[in-house]
Design a protein around this motif. Structure first.
Motif, mmCIF file in Angstrom:
data_model
loop_
_atom_site.group_PDB
_atom_site.id
_atom_site.type_symbol
_atom_site.label_atom_id
_atom_site.label_comp_id
_atom_site.label_asym_id
_atom_site.label_seq_id
_atom_site.Cartn_x
_atom_site.Cartn_y
_atom_site.Cartn_z
ATOM 1 N N HIS A 155 0.841 -1.194 0.000
ATOM 2 C CA HIS A 155 0.000 0.000 0.000
ATOM 3 C C HIS A 155 0.882 1.252 0.000
ATOM 4 C CE1 HIS A 155 -3.500 2.508 0.687
ATOM 5 N NE2 HIS A 155 -2.793 3.139 1.608
ATOM 6 N N SER A 156 1.922 1.218 0.780
ATOM 7 C CA SER A 156 2.962 2.248 0.775
ATOM 8 C C SER A 156 4.282 1.537 1.015
ATOM 9 C CB SER A 156 2.693 3.292 1.867
ATOM 10 O OG SER A 156 2.873 2.725 3.152
ATOM 11 N N PRO A 157 5.412 2.214 0.790
ATOM 12 C CA PRO A 157 6.696 1.532 0.981
ATOM 13 C C PRO A 157 6.912 1.006 2.390
ATOM 14 C CG PRO A 157 6.989 3.560 -0.262
ATOM 15 C CD PRO A 157 5.577 3.576 0.237
ATOM 16 N N GLY A 158 6.359 1.733 3.387
ATOM 17 C CA GLY A 158 6.581 1.342 4.771
ATOM 18 C C GLY A 158 5.333 0.888 5.494
ATOM 19 N N SER A 159 4.362 0.369 4.776
ATOM 20 C CA SER A 159 3.161 -0.144 5.447
ATOM 21 C C SER A 159 3.522 -1.294 6.384
ATOM 22 C CB SER A 159 2.135 -0.630 4.423
ATOM 23 O OG SER A 159 1.459 0.444 3.826
ATOM 24 N N ILE A 160 2.858 -1.316 7.535
ATOM 25 C CA ILE A 160 3.047 -2.395 8.496
ATOM 26 C C ILE A 160 1.687 -2.852 9.013
ATOM 27 C CG2 ILE A 160 5.328 -1.596 9.252
ATOM 28 C CD1 ILE A 160 3.918 -0.463 11.792
ATOM 29 N N ALA A 161 1.671 -4.013 9.620
ATOM 30 C CA ALA A 161 0.557 -4.460 10.451
ATOM 31 C C ALA A 161 1.079 -4.541 11.881
ATOM 32 C CB ALA A 161 0.033 -5.809 9.990
ATOM 33 N N VAL A 162 0.171 -4.348 12.823
ATOM 34 C CA VAL A 162 0.541 -4.347 14.244
ATOM 35 C C VAL A 162 -0.241 -5.475 14.911
ATOM 36 C CG1 VAL A 162 0.714 -2.983 16.341
ATOM 37 C CG2 VAL A 162 0.862 -1.844 14.107
ATOM 38 N N HIS A 163 0.476 -6.514 15.320
ATOM 39 C CA HIS A 163 -0.134 -7.749 15.818
ATOM 40 C C HIS A 163 0.033 -7.847 17.328
ATOM 41 C CE1 HIS A 163 0.119 -12.409 16.083
ATOM 42 N NE2 HIS A 163 -1.124 -12.010 16.278
#
Length: 243
Positions: A155-163
């Motif tokens: 989605h973006s270069p630095g997209s993350i998920a937070v689990h």
């Protein structure tokens, strides 16, 4: 809105952020729009908490509808804000996200999204002046919810998920959506305004591997039928759109 013990949503299905809560305080995941600050205060009060209980803000990416009140918390309350290093420039206002609207746009969902964003201060979002950077793979065990950071480039270069395994939840930002803001279509599917759609789909395997019950999108209804099922439906929707 309480979703389960220790897990709350601020905002609604148009734009949302999430609270991970345990005995140490609160981790805020994404900061919605500037006008969501009052909703944050009210949600904390409903949980018997205040802004002083907020220990950190973690941004899933640097788009303005996720930055919202982050800089206000950092500047006025000393709350550290975390963002992936590849999205730091975007979160500081120096990078432009994708703007392609794609196909199947329907006027009413678009009007509803932009009207809500304006009403909630989307035009006055403050970019970050400073932040702590992430690279992906971190386990922030000292923060409420003991979040684990999953790289979700696409989605973006630095997209993350937070689990948060302790809460059985993974906040995914715009790695997927359960309500498309441009078409109104509901259910797990690819999110619009994605820089690299193919990379975003490839990243979904990391979500499925979490085995989280709750999947928490930045746009759409929280999903509590498991990460693997959400990922399956996103891939199915992507394949259908490509035909």
């Amino acid at each position: 809105m309480q979703l389960s013990p220790g897990l709350r949503r601020v905002g609604n299905e148009i734009v949302a952020s999430y609270l991970f809560i345990d005995g140490r305080g609160v981790t805020v995941v994404d900061a919605g729009l500037a006008g969501h600050y009052g909703d944050l205060v009210a949600e904390l009060a409903d949980a018997g908490l205040t802004i002083d209980d907020v220990r950190a803000v973690i941004l899933t990416h640097g788009d303005t509808d996720h930055l919202g009140f982050a800089e206000r918390l950092r500047r006025d309350h000393g709350v550290p804000v975390y963002v992936h290093a590849a999205d730091l420039d975007r979160a500081k206002g120096g990078d432009t996200p994708a703007t392609s609207f794609g196909r199947g746009i329907r006027p009413w969902p678009v009007v509803r999204f932009f009207a809500y964003a304006l009403a909630k201060g989307g035009a006055r979002t403050e970019y970050l002046a400073d932040a702590r950077t992430l690279e992906g793979g971190e386990h922030l065990a000292d923060l409420p919810g003991s979040p684990e950071i999953i790289s979700m480039h696409g989605h973006s270069p630095g997209s993350i998920a937070v689990h948060s395994p302790a809460l059985g939840a993974v906040a995914v930002g715009d790695a997927l959506t359960t309500r498309h803001v441009l078409t109104g279509r509901r259910g797990p599917q690819p999110a619009p305004f994605t820089d690299s759609p193919d990379a975003a789909l490839d990243s979904l395997d990391r979500l499925a591997a979490t085995d989280a019950e709750w999947v928490l999108p930045g746009h759409g209804t929280p999903w509590n039928r498991g990460a693997a099922e959400a990922v399956r439906l996103v891939r199915e929707a992507a394949a259908a759109t490509a035909r």
